[in-house]
Design a protein around this motif. Sequence first.
Motif, PDB file in Angstrom:
ATOM      1  N   THR A  25      17.681 -37.801  -2.463  1.00 39.16           N
ATOM      2  CA  THR A  25      17.381 -36.888  -1.371  1.00 39.16           C
ATOM      3  C   THR A  25      15.916 -36.465  -1.362  1.00 39.16           C
ATOM      4  OG1 THR A  25      19.643 -36.076  -1.475  1.00 39.16           O
ATOM      5  CG2 THR A  25      18.076 -34.713  -0.298  1.00 39.16           C
ATOM      6  N   ASP A  26      15.357 -36.235  -2.546  1.00 34.49           N
ATOM      7  CA  ASP A  26      13.961 -35.788  -2.553  1.00 34.49           C
ATOM      8  C   ASP A  26      13.016 -36.890  -2.099  1.00 34.49           C
ATOM      9  OD1 ASP A  26      14.292 -37.333  -4.780  1.00 34.49           O
ATOM     10  OD2 ASP A  26      13.197 -36.022  -6.140  1.00 34.49           O
ATOM     11  N   ALA A  27      13.448 -38.160  -2.267  1.00 32.70           N
ATOM     12  CA  ALA A  27      12.613 -39.252  -1.785  1.00 32.70           C
ATOM     13  C   ALA A  27      12.633 -39.303  -0.256  1.00 32.70           C
ATOM     14  CB  ALA A  27      13.091 -40.584  -2.360  1.00 32.70           C
ATOM     15  N   LEU A  28      13.746 -38.913   0.328  1.00 41.24           N
ATOM     16  CA  LEU A  28      13.801 -38.846   1.784  1.00 41.24           C
ATOM     17  C   LEU A  28      13.042 -37.636   2.305  1.00 41.24           C
ATOM     18  CD1 LEU A  28      17.505 -39.826   2.600  1.00 41.24           C
ATOM     19  CD2 LEU A  28      15.463 -41.229   2.813  1.00 41.24           C
ATOM     20  N   GLY A  29      12.830 -36.668   1.432  1.00 38.86           N
ATOM     21  CA  GLY A  29      12.022 -35.528   1.830  1.00 38.86           C
ATOM     22  C   GLY A  29      12.761 -34.515   2.664  1.00 38.86           C
ATOM     23  N   LYS A  30      14.058 -34.370   2.417  1.00 36.87           N
ATOM     24  CA  LYS A  30      14.792 -33.433   3.244  1.00 36.87           C
ATOM     25  C   LYS A  30      15.400 -32.302   2.416  1.00 36.87           C
ATOM     26  CE  LYS A  30      14.864 -34.161   7.497  1.00 36.87           C
ATOM     27  NZ  LYS A  30      13.999 -33.348   8.333  1.00 36.87           N
ATOM     28  N   PHE A  31      14.570 -31.501   1.816  1.00 38.22           N
ATOM     29  CA  PHE A  31      15.076 -30.319   1.151  1.00 38.22           C
ATOM     30  C   PHE A  31      14.662 -29.088   1.930  1.00 38.22           C
ATOM     31  CE2 PHE A  31      16.272 -32.751  -2.464  1.00 38.22           C
ATOM     32  CZ  PHE A  31      17.222 -31.971  -3.097  1.00 38.22           C
ATOM     33  N   PRO A  62      13.220 -25.567   2.308  1.00 46.91           N
ATOM     34  CA  PRO A  62      12.273 -24.838   1.482  1.00 46.91           C
ATOM     35  C   PRO A  62      13.010 -23.761   0.677  1.00 46.91           C
ATOM     36  CG  PRO A  62      12.009 -24.337   3.821  1.00 46.91           C
ATOM     37  CD  PRO A  62      12.953 -25.470   3.719  1.00 46.91           C
ATOM     38  N   ASP A  63      12.652 -23.580  -0.543  1.00 40.82           N
ATOM     39  CA  ASP A  63      13.178 -22.512  -1.397  1.00 40.82           C
ATOM     40  C   ASP A  63      14.651 -22.691  -1.768  1.00 40.82           C
ATOM     41  OD1 ASP A  63      10.705 -21.385  -0.937  1.00 40.82           O
ATOM     42  OD2 ASP A  63      11.479 -20.264   0.791  1.00 40.82           O
ATOM     43  N   GLN A  64      15.235 -23.822  -1.472  1.00 40.55           N
ATOM     44  CA  GLN A  64      16.644 -23.955  -1.825  1.00 40.55           C
ATOM     45  C   GLN A  64      16.877 -25.290  -2.493  1.00 40.55           C
ATOM     46  OE1 GLN A  64      18.271 -22.909   2.057  1.00 40.55           O
ATOM     47  NE2 GLN A  64      19.702 -21.573   0.998  1.00 40.55           N
ATOM     48  N   ASP A  65      17.719 -25.264  -3.492  1.00 36.66           N
ATOM     49  CA  ASP A  65      17.984 -26.476  -4.240  1.00 36.66           C
ATOM     50  C   ASP A  65      19.135 -27.238  -3.598  1.00 36.66           C
ATOM     51  OD1 ASP A  65      17.875 -28.345  -6.201  1.00 36.66           O
ATOM     52  OD2 ASP A  65      19.140 -27.241  -7.591  1.00 36.66           O
ATOM     53  N   ARG A  66      18.982 -27.490  -2.331  1.00 37.47           N
ATOM     54  CA  ARG A  66      20.119 -27.989  -1.571  1.00 37.47           C
ATOM     55  C   ARG A  66      19.557 -28.828  -0.424  1.00 37.47           C
ATOM     56  NH1 ARG A  66      22.991 -26.032   2.754  1.00 37.47           N
ATOM     57  NH2 ARG A  66      21.708 -24.204   3.070  1.00 37.47           N
ATOM     58  N   PRO A  67      20.164 -29.972  -0.130  1.00 41.92           N
ATOM     59  CA  PRO A  67      19.630 -30.801   0.951  1.00 41.92           C
ATOM     60  C   PRO A  67      19.736 -30.108   2.296  1.00 41.92           C
ATOM     61  CG  PRO A  67      21.182 -32.028  -0.390  1.00 41.92           C
ATOM     62  CD  PRO A  67      21.289 -30.602  -0.803  1.00 41.92           C
ATOM     63  N   ASN A  68      18.886 -30.542   3.176  1.00 42.58           N
ATOM     64  CA  ASN A  68      18.859 -30.011   4.523  1.00 42.58           C
ATOM     65  C   ASN A  68      20.151 -30.334   5.257  1.00 42.58           C
ATOM     66  OD1 ASN A  68      17.936 -28.966   6.890  1.00 42.58           O
ATOM     67  ND2 ASN A  68      15.989 -30.027   6.794  1.00 42.58           N
ATOM     68  N   ASP A 125      16.833 -42.289   8.796  1.00 41.47           N
ATOM     69  CA  ASP A 125      16.010 -43.207   9.574  1.00 41.47           C
ATOM     70  C   ASP A 125      15.547 -44.304   8.622  1.00 41.47           C
ATOM     71  OD1 ASP A 125      13.802 -42.377   8.105  1.00 41.47           O
ATOM     72  OD2 ASP A 125      12.847 -41.297   9.745  1.00 41.47           O
ATOM     73  N   LEU A 126      14.732 -45.230   9.124  1.00 42.75           N
ATOM     74  CA  LEU A 126      14.297 -46.337   8.276  1.00 42.75           C
ATOM     75  C   LEU A 126      12.863 -46.152   7.806  1.00 42.75           C
ATOM     76  CD1 LEU A 126      15.862 -49.249  10.370  1.00 42.75           C
ATOM     77  CD2 LEU A 126      16.718 -48.277   8.238  1.00 42.75           C
ATOM     78  N   THR A 127      12.229 -45.097   8.265  1.00 42.59           N
ATOM     79  CA  THR A 127      10.820 -44.889   7.935  1.00 42.59           C
ATOM     80  C   THR A 127      10.649 -44.224   6.579  1.00 42.59           C
ATOM     81  OG1 THR A 127      10.486 -44.549  10.292  1.00 42.59           O
ATOM     82  CG2 THR A 127       8.647 -44.049   8.850  1.00 42.59           C
ATOM     83  N   ALA A 128      11.480 -43.222   6.310  1.00 38.58           N
ATOM     84  CA  ALA A 128      11.384 -42.553   5.019  1.00 38.58           C
ATOM     85  C   ALA A 128      11.652 -43.525   3.858  1.00 38.58           C
ATOM     86  CB  ALA A 128      12.326 -41.357   4.976  1.00 38.58           C
ATOM     87  N   TYR A 178       1.822 -42.061  11.267  1.00 40.99           N
ATOM     88  CA  TYR A 178       2.180 -41.028  10.305  1.00 40.99           C
ATOM     89  C   TYR A 178       1.371 -41.290   9.046  1.00 40.99           C
ATOM     90  CZ  TYR A 178       5.329 -44.911   9.157  1.00 40.99           C
ATOM     91  OH  TYR A 178       5.834 -46.150   8.879  1.00 40.99           O
ATOM     92  N   ASP A 179       0.350 -40.514   8.881  1.00 40.55           N
ATOM     93  CA  ASP A 179      -0.560 -40.795   7.769  1.00 40.55           C
ATOM     94  C   ASP A 179      -0.168 -40.054   6.502  1.00 40.55           C
ATOM     95  OD1 ASP A 179      -1.900 -42.488   9.376  1.00 40.55           O
ATOM     96  OD2 ASP A 179      -3.633 -41.199   9.735  1.00 40.55           O
ATOM     97  N   GLY A 180       0.848 -39.194   6.567  1.00 39.20           N
ATOM     98  CA  GLY A 180       1.166 -38.379   5.404  1.00 39.20           C
ATOM     99  C   GLY A 180       2.377 -38.824   4.598  1.00 39.20           C
ATOM    100  N   LEU A 181       3.159 -39.742   5.117  1.00 37.60           N
ATOM    101  CA  LEU A 181       4.453 -40.026   4.486  1.00 37.60           C
ATOM    102  C   LEU A 181       4.343 -40.662   3.105  1.00 37.60           C
ATOM    103  CD1 LEU A 181       7.184 -41.212   6.992  1.00 37.60           C
ATOM    104  CD2 LEU A 181       7.008 -39.126   5.671  1.00 37.60           C
ATOM    105  N   VAL A 182       3.496 -41.661   2.992  1.00 40.97           N
ATOM    106  CA  VAL A 182       3.361 -42.326   1.695  1.00 40.97           C
ATOM    107  C   VAL A 182       2.559 -41.444   0.740  1.00 40.97           C
ATOM    108  CG1 VAL A 182       2.579 -44.417   0.527  1.00 40.97           C
ATOM    109  CG2 VAL A 182       3.528 -44.562   2.834  1.00 40.97           C
ATOM    110  N   GLU A 183       1.670 -40.695   1.307  1.00 43.54           N
ATOM    111  CA  GLU A 183       0.835 -39.791   0.514  1.00 43.54           C
ATOM    112  C   GLU A 183       1.679 -38.808  -0.294  1.00 43.54           C
ATOM    113  OE1 GLU A 183      -1.752 -37.454   2.934  1.00 43.54           O
ATOM    114  OE2 GLU A 183      -2.874 -36.634   1.237  1.00 43.54           O
ATOM    115  N   ARG A 184       2.828 -38.465   0.246  1.00 47.72           N
ATOM    116  CA  ARG A 184       3.741 -37.572  -0.470  1.00 47.72           C
ATOM    117  C   ARG A 184       4.040 -38.090  -1.872  1.00 47.72           C
ATOM    118  NH1 ARG A 184       8.767 -36.100   0.166  1.00 47.72           N
ATOM    119  NH2 ARG A 184       9.412 -38.143   0.910  1.00 47.72           N
TER     120      ARG A 184
END
Length: 521
Positions: free
Chosen positions: A60-66, A68-74, A93-96, A363-369
């Motif tokens: 889940t953290d690789a998909l980037g869907k947490f 904020p402030d919670q230890d739980r997926p979006n 999606d297929l981009t993440a 999207y210039d920020g995705l891989v940068e994460r």
Amino acid sequence: MAKEKKVAGAGSRPEARLPKGFRDIGAAELAQTRAMLDTIRGVYESYGFEQLETPAIEYTDALGKFLPDQDRPNEGVFSFTDDDGQWLSLRYDLTAPLARYVAENFQTLPKPFRRYATGTVYRNEKPGPGRFRQFTQFDADTVGTDNLAADAEICMLAADTLEALGIKRGDYVIKVNNRKVLDGVIEAIGLVGQENAGRRLTVLRAIDKLDKFGPEDVRLLLGDGRKDESGDFTKGAGLSPNQVATLMEFIERASESAALMRSAARSGDIFNNDVDQGYFVLREGGSFYQSQLCIDGHQELETIRGLLRGAGYGMNQIIIDYSVVRGLEYYTGPVFEAELTFEVKDEKGNPVRFGSVGGGGRYDGLVERFLGQKVPATGFSIGVSRLQAALNVLNAADASAPLGPVVVLVMDKGELPRYQRMAQELRRAGIRAEMYLGTSGMKAQMKYADKRGAPCVIIQGSDERDKGEVQLKDLIEGAKAAAAIADNKEWKESRPAQVSIKETDLVAGVREILARHGVTS
RNA sequence: GCCGCCUUAGCUCAGUUGGUUAGAGCGCUAGAUUGUGGAUCUAGAGGUCCCCUGUUCAAGCCAGGGAGGCGGUACCA
């Protein structure tokens, strides 16, 4: 008594039902989907994209869907925990996943890395008309370059793909904008700094609703808010009248400009530079030209536009439209949206618009994460299921089920090997065939063949067997002939569209019938 | 999440001021037709009237709660 029996078991029996937002897909639609995917694949590969498949599940953290402030997926993603307590999620999606793949294999990949991918994605949200919780996307992305030629190519790819799928020029449009332009406009009305981040989002959301609601409702959403037809109230961005007026000027000029482009395109004036350059609000001297972001965005769009027009793509295919928003916190530069523009009527005669069938952007920020290093990327995604639904309305006749197999009737249960052999003979000749595997009589077998959409059936009872013959019945021709016959006796005795041939001519005889219906196997 | 509408046979729907055994059309199965999918006629199967609680001598119908569906809206990579 019968009732008691039912009630007795009912409580413990599960109900056979589909989860909301999911659906079963039958043979006819699947065949159509397969053909569509093949067509899209052909176009993508012609642009040099190579295929990549990644799994449906990621951390889940690789998909980037947490949250904020919670230890739980979006919300919005299907998630569960692994044995070790780590959160896993179904991709939405297929981009993440692409970003994860690129980050993980960054050292060895050719740069720019250009891949296409297709697959099922999942979203845990309320389904709506034409919106499901499982659907297919088809993506192409170029990762590792900030060259705007990559963005221009994505637009060309989108246009080529829609045309390859049979959508005529003029029935679609690829709209291009740049997030820097909108960001600049918002900056120009003073919504700057961290404290206005929420408002900026609300403003973007409001602008995104332009197609759906029209300018008056957008105005309300920018101000105090809007009440929808069910009486529910949506809180607005709370901008001052001046700020609203400035934004509305931009929005209205932008749609005016887009409308001019479309009407020029319709009249065949597809390379008219004056119209094509967009409205003066973004040209030098226009009221938004003080914003550096606007200038940058506009110049990027001009570069893309030059590449597109130079490659022969006119305003009847791709236009600049400053009102396009797309993903809110995701895109950093050019954004694209593929829209179907033709109107169709539903069964009640109301006009139905399909709107967006694909979109994308830079999207210039995705891989940068993952890497902490800037890896610019741009891409495009087609919503296959939605597009397919639209195509079906466009060519309404094309919804017919595919032909079924040739069915060999079992007239004599003692002769199963003989019937099986006939089916095998047809299969070896490349003809889809099956021996009837049920246990019912001939009438039921005919009904079965009819339901399967069999082009013809093979009939051999003892009479034919003794003569070394088989009867071939063309079910499609037979159905046509039946329409003209009202009397049952005549219908039975005339045996429409049925011929008797030598058993040794079985394959040739079946081929002749198949050829009659356009099958050449 | 919020707002509105809806829920009776496989499907589309009737169902009176609350009153015996809840209906129709289509579809399905079978027969008329010992070997022919259509048409016609006949017969048959198929129901937890969404669920629970309440009011009542009596509830598909009335009241309260819940679930599910549809539509709108919010969120949306």
